[in-house]
Design a protein around this motif. Structure first.
Motif, PDB file in Angstrom:
ATOM      1  N   MET A   1      13.288  -5.663  12.277  1.00  0.00           N
ATOM      2  CA  MET A   1      11.948  -5.080  12.139  1.00  0.00           C
ATOM      3  C   MET A   1      10.995  -6.143  11.633  1.00  0.00           C
ATOM      4  SD  MET A   1      10.735  -1.963   9.634  1.00  0.00           S
ATOM      5  CE  MET A   1      11.721  -0.746  10.493  1.00  0.00           C
ATOM      6  N   SER A   2       9.825  -6.232  12.182  1.00  0.00           N
ATOM      7  CA  SER A   2       8.817  -7.181  11.709  1.00  0.00           C
ATOM      8  C   SER A   2       8.348  -6.792  10.326  1.00  0.00           C
ATOM      9  CB  SER A   2       7.620  -7.187  12.658  1.00  0.00           C
ATOM     10  OG  SER A   2       6.523  -7.868  12.069  1.00  0.00           O
ATOM     11  N   ALA A   3       8.109  -7.820   9.504  1.00  0.00           N
ATOM     12  CA  ALA A   3       7.574  -7.545   8.170  1.00  0.00           C
ATOM     13  C   ALA A   3       6.241  -6.827   8.243  1.00  0.00           C
ATOM     14  CB  ALA A   3       7.425  -8.858   7.394  1.00  0.00           C
ATOM     15  N   LEU A   4       5.523  -7.002   9.354  1.00  0.00           N
ATOM     16  CA  LEU A   4       4.219  -6.382   9.490  1.00  0.00           C
ATOM     17  C   LEU A   4       4.300  -4.862   9.613  1.00  0.00           C
ATOM     18  CD1 LEU A   4       2.560  -8.948  11.908  1.00  0.00           C
ATOM     19  CD2 LEU A   4       2.084  -8.640   9.492  1.00  0.00           C
ATOM     20  N   SER A   5       5.475  -4.328   9.901  1.00  0.00           N
ATOM     21  CA  SER A   5       5.604  -2.883  10.040  1.00  0.00           C
ATOM     22  C   SER A   5       6.259  -2.233   8.828  1.00  0.00           C
ATOM     23  CB  SER A   5       6.420  -2.557  11.302  1.00  0.00           C
ATOM     24  OG  SER A   5       7.730  -3.081  11.201  1.00  0.00           O
ATOM     25  N   ASP A   6       6.506  -3.033   7.763  1.00  0.00           N
ATOM     26  CA  ASP A   6       7.103  -2.471   6.561  1.00  0.00           C
ATOM     27  C   ASP A   6       6.179  -1.426   5.945  1.00  0.00           C
ATOM     28  OD1 ASP A   6       8.739  -5.499   5.310  1.00  0.00           O
ATOM     29  OD2 ASP A   6       9.312  -4.040   6.843  1.00  0.00           O
ATOM     30  N   ASP A   7       6.766  -0.434   5.272  1.00  0.00           N
ATOM     31  CA  ASP A   7       5.988   0.670   4.729  1.00  0.00           C
ATOM     32  C   ASP A   7       4.927   0.224   3.734  1.00  0.00           C
ATOM     33  OD1 ASP A   7       8.777   3.025   4.669  1.00  0.00           O
ATOM     34  OD2 ASP A   7       7.418   2.392   6.281  1.00  0.00           O
ATOM     35  N   TRP A   8       5.187  -0.864   3.000  1.00  0.00           N
ATOM     36  CA  TRP A   8       4.247  -1.255   1.959  1.00  0.00           C
ATOM     37  C   TRP A   8       2.882  -1.629   2.532  1.00  0.00           C
ATOM     38  CZ3 TRP A   8       1.916  -6.064   1.375  1.00  0.00           C
ATOM     39  CH2 TRP A   8       2.435  -7.114   2.125  1.00  0.00           C
ATOM     40  N   ARG A   9       2.820  -1.914   3.827  1.00  0.00           N
ATOM     41  CA  ARG A   9       1.553  -2.290   4.446  1.00  0.00           C
ATOM     42  C   ARG A   9       0.750  -1.083   4.940  1.00  0.00           C
ATOM     43  NH1 ARG A   9       1.765  -7.892   6.049  1.00  0.00           N
ATOM     44  NH2 ARG A   9       3.842  -8.723   5.676  1.00  0.00           N
ATOM     45  N   ASP A  10       1.375   0.076   4.937  1.00  0.00           N
ATOM     46  CA  ASP A  10       0.682   1.253   5.470  1.00  0.00           C
ATOM     47  C   ASP A  10      -0.622   1.503   4.711  1.00  0.00           C
ATOM     48  OD1 ASP A  10       2.726   1.586   7.214  1.00  0.00           O
ATOM     49  OD2 ASP A  10       3.627   3.327   6.227  1.00  0.00           O
ATOM     50  N   GLY A  11      -1.698   1.670   5.438  1.00  0.00           N
ATOM     51  CA  GLY A  11      -2.974   1.998   4.833  1.00  0.00           C
ATOM     52  C   GLY A  11      -3.781   0.808   4.352  1.00  0.00           C
ATOM     53  N   LEU A  12      -3.238  -0.402   4.451  1.00  0.00           N
ATOM     54  CA  LEU A  12      -3.977  -1.582   4.014  1.00  0.00           C
ATOM     55  C   LEU A  12      -4.933  -2.040   5.108  1.00  0.00           C
ATOM     56  CD1 LEU A  12      -1.198  -3.718   2.249  1.00  0.00           C
ATOM     57  CD2 LEU A  12      -2.641  -1.910   1.304  1.00  0.00           C
ATOM     58  N   ASP A  13      -6.113  -2.485   4.708  1.00  0.00           N
ATOM     59  CA  ASP A  13      -7.064  -3.007   5.677  1.00  0.00           C
ATOM     60  C   ASP A  13      -7.317  -4.485   5.407  1.00  0.00           C
ATOM     61  OD1 ASP A  13      -8.817  -3.136   3.512  1.00  0.00           O
ATOM     62  OD2 ASP A  13      -9.910  -1.329   4.080  1.00  0.00           O
ATOM     63  N   GLU A  14      -8.280  -5.073   6.120  1.00  0.00           N
ATOM     64  CA  GLU A  14      -8.539  -6.498   5.996  1.00  0.00           C
ATOM     65  C   GLU A  14      -9.040  -6.878   4.606  1.00  0.00           C
ATOM     66  OE1 GLU A  14     -11.146  -7.745   9.082  1.00  0.00           O
ATOM     67  OE2 GLU A  14      -9.697  -7.401  10.692  1.00  0.00           O
ATOM     68  N   VAL A  15      -9.776  -5.994   3.968  1.00  0.00           N
ATOM     69  CA  VAL A  15     -10.258  -6.287   2.620  1.00  0.00           C
ATOM     70  C   VAL A  15      -9.093  -6.296   1.632  1.00  0.00           C
ATOM     71  CG1 VAL A  15     -11.758  -5.509   0.740  1.00  0.00           C
ATOM     72  CG2 VAL A  15     -12.545  -5.374   3.111  1.00  0.00           C
ATOM     73  N   ASP A  16      -8.175  -5.329   1.770  1.00  0.00           N
ATOM     74  CA  ASP A  16      -6.978  -5.338   0.927  1.00  0.00           C
ATOM     75  C   ASP A  16      -6.191  -6.637   1.122  1.00  0.00           C
ATOM     76  OD1 ASP A  16      -7.393  -2.746  -0.131  1.00  0.00           O
ATOM     77  OD2 ASP A  16      -6.442  -1.837   1.628  1.00  0.00           O
ATOM     78  N   ALA A  17      -6.046  -7.050   2.376  1.00  0.00           N
ATOM     79  CA  ALA A  17      -5.314  -8.280   2.669  1.00  0.00           C
ATOM     80  C   ALA A  17      -5.975  -9.478   2.009  1.00  0.00           C
ATOM     81  CB  ALA A  17      -5.218  -8.488   4.181  1.00  0.00           C
ATOM     82  N   ALA A  18      -7.310  -9.514   2.040  1.00  0.00           N
ATOM     83  CA  ALA A  18      -8.032 -10.615   1.406  1.00  0.00           C
ATOM     84  C   ALA A  18      -7.830 -10.602  -0.106  1.00  0.00           C
ATOM     85  CB  ALA A  18      -9.514 -10.527   1.751  1.00  0.00           C
ATOM     86  N   LEU A  19      -7.793  -9.420  -0.709  1.00  0.00           N
ATOM     87  CA  LEU A  19      -7.533  -9.314  -2.146  1.00  0.00           C
ATOM     88  C   LEU A  19      -6.128  -9.805  -2.481  1.00  0.00           C
ATOM     89  CD1 LEU A  19      -9.001  -5.882  -3.349  1.00  0.00           C
ATOM     90  CD2 LEU A  19      -9.345  -8.101  -4.449  1.00  0.00           C
ATOM     91  N   ILE A  20      -5.147  -9.387  -1.701  1.00  0.00           N
ATOM     92  CA  ILE A  20      -3.754  -9.695  -1.994  1.00  0.00           C
ATOM     93  C   ILE A  20      -3.482 -11.193  -1.878  1.00  0.00           C
ATOM     94  CG2 ILE A  20      -1.387  -9.375  -1.178  1.00  0.00           C
ATOM     95  CD1 ILE A  20      -2.284  -6.501  -0.344  1.00  0.00           C
ATOM     96  N   ASP A  21      -3.950 -11.803  -0.814  1.00  0.00           N
ATOM     97  CA  ASP A  21      -3.662 -13.221  -0.602  1.00  0.00           C
ATOM     98  C   ASP A  21      -4.689 -14.149  -1.243  1.00  0.00           C
ATOM     99  OD1 ASP A  21      -1.343 -12.754   0.733  1.00  0.00           O
ATOM    100  OD2 ASP A  21      -2.079 -13.283   2.733  1.00  0.00           O
ATOM    101  N   GLY A  22      -5.894 -13.648  -1.479  1.00  0.00           N
ATOM    102  CA  GLY A  22      -6.947 -14.536  -1.951  1.00  0.00           C
ATOM    103  C   GLY A  22      -7.213 -14.524  -3.431  1.00  0.00           C
ATOM    104  N   TYR A  23      -6.654 -13.544  -4.165  1.00  0.00           N
ATOM    105  CA  TYR A  23      -6.991 -13.435  -5.582  1.00  0.00           C
ATOM    106  C   TYR A  23      -5.751 -13.369  -6.470  1.00  0.00           C
ATOM    107  CZ  TYR A  23     -11.779 -12.916  -4.094  1.00  0.00           C
ATOM    108  OH  TYR A  23     -13.016 -13.164  -3.541  1.00  0.00           O
ATOM    109  N   GLN A  24      -4.676 -14.042  -6.053  1.00  0.00           N
ATOM    110  CA  GLN A  24      -3.529 -14.206  -6.939  1.00  0.00           C
ATOM    111  C   GLN A  24      -3.857 -15.203  -8.050  1.00  0.00           C
ATOM    112  OE1 GLN A  24       0.248 -14.832  -4.822  1.00  0.00           O
ATOM    113  NE2 GLN A  24      -0.601 -13.755  -3.057  1.00  0.00           N
ATOM    114  N   SER A  25      -4.880 -16.013  -7.840  1.00  0.00           N
ATOM    115  CA  SER A  25      -5.398 -16.929  -8.857  1.00  0.00           C
ATOM    116  C   SER A  25      -6.894 -17.055  -8.651  1.00  0.00           C
ATOM    117  CB  SER A  25      -4.719 -18.295  -8.744  1.00  0.00           C
ATOM    118  OG  SER A  25      -5.065 -18.920  -7.515  1.00  0.00           O
ATOM    119  N   GLY A  26      -7.535 -17.756  -9.568  1.00  0.00           N
ATOM    120  CA  GLY A  26      -8.960 -18.016  -9.416  1.00  0.00           C
ATOM    121  C   GLY A  26      -9.851 -16.824  -9.658  1.00  0.00           C
TER     122      GLY A  26
END
Length: 347
Positions: A1-26
């Motif tokens: 199964m692709s990681a992109l279809s894992d349940d934890w991604r359900d309901g996430l949008d592009e803004v959520d993705a930007a928060l998750i990857d872009g604000y782990q620091s800074g």
């Protein structure tokens, strides 16, 4: 199964993705940080705060706030015991009962329980290790960090990477010597602040003002102290701390290597610069405890086979030395560094 279809991604949008990857620091260090983040993401302040709360409540973020740097603030060590199977749970309960034990993992090895002790002083750290030996009846393998080549569990997760940072080419490294007797040269304000924020910041529009009120300090003094602690390395980063297990990086392996001492720095810096190596550091050999290893590396991955492939690459291309692979089989405890006090009592 692709990681992109894992349940934890359900309901996430592009803004959520930007928060998750872009604000782990800074994360902005100013009175209204979510206002700044919202502006950068093209949303409003209330939405930015609500999204971080939702991602935390979903378990994708473990917490919001600082990642402290225990070897700089005080005294920290990685330790292990060989716990008999019939007493394993009881021994884990004793060790986990210490506030200063912030990580504890079962690993597939004779030394099968590995934990981290952080304290405000070497004396307190060593007292805790002695108490653990006395209470458990198990000899403790004490392996304080001597050199930090690369330590950073910040990496992009909104991708299909099989192992951490598969999509990156290189990371920056430097050999930083670590003192077991570090105290961080903390002021009274610094110490009270670090104890207050060690579990994270309040999730509010004014987290720094809330912290200042909690420790009866001026907001400007708190902001200045946080900026100084970041610059001095007592705080490694400020942001949204990702739960790597929830987001699919369930496989990790600590590999220990017997590297010739005269090659250690060169090898450590070379290996630490590899993007898939999430941790790389020098710890002492303990020949009297049949522990000949002096270089530690860790690799995190979604795919167990991919982790093994990268370890094979390390052994074949970079570290052609005796080594052992200590796979994590159970998480027994995981928190941020926890201190009772950092001045006065020496805890």
């Amino acid at each position: 199964m692709s990681a992109l279809s894992d349940d934890w991604r359900d309901g996430l949008d592009e803004v959520d993705a930007a928060l998750i990857d872009g604000y782990q620091s800074g994360f902005p260090v100013e009175e209204r940080p979510f206002r700044v983040v919202a502006s950068e993401l093209g949303i409003d302040e209330d939405d930015a705060l609500a999204r971080v709360r939702r991602l935390r409540d979903a378990g994708i973020f473990r917490r919001f706030g600082p990642v402290l740097n225990p070897p700089v603030i005080g005294s920290s060590t990685l330790a292990a015991v060989s716990a008999p199977d019939d007493r394993f749970d009881d021994i884990a309960e004793i060790i986990n009962g210490y506030q200063q034990v912030n990580h504890n993992y079962r690993r597939d090895h004779e030394w099968n329980m590995w934990f981290v002790v952080t304290a405000g002083s070497r004396e307190t750290r060593d007292r805790i290790l002695s108490e653990i030996e006395e209470k458990t009846g198990c000899e403790v393998l004490n392996l304080p960090m001597l050199t930090d080549y690369y330590i950073d569990l910040e990496f992009p997760i909104m991708n299909d990477d099989r192992f951490a940072r598969e999509s990156l080419d290189e990371t920056a490294v430097s050999a930083t010597r670590i003192s077991e007797n570090a105290t961080g040269d903390l002021t009274d304000l610094d110490a009270r602040l670090l104890v207050e924020i060690q579990g994270g910041f309040p999730l509010s529009k004014t987290p720094y003002r809330d912290v200042a009120e909690a420790i009866d300090a001026d907001i400007d003094a708190v902001v200045s102290a946080i900026e100084r602690l970041l610059a001095d390395g007592c705080i490694k980063r400020i942001g949204c701390v990702v739960n790597h297990i929830v987001t699919g990086f369930r496989n990790n392996c600590m590999v220990v290597w017997n590297v010739p001492d005269d090659e250690l720095d060169d090898r450590g810096e070379e290996v630490g610069s590899l993007p898939y190596v999430t941790l790389c550091y020098h710890r002492p050999r303990r020949p009297d405890q049949d522990w000949p290893y002096n270089l530690f590396t860790m690799i995190h991955g979604r795919d167990a086979d991919a982790v093994d492939e990268k370890i094979d690459e390390l052994a074949g291309d970079y570290l052609p030395f005796e080594h052992e692979r200590l796979y994590s089989t159970d998480k027994l405890k995981q928190t941020g560094a926890q201190y009772e006090e950092l001045v006065g009592s020496g805890n």
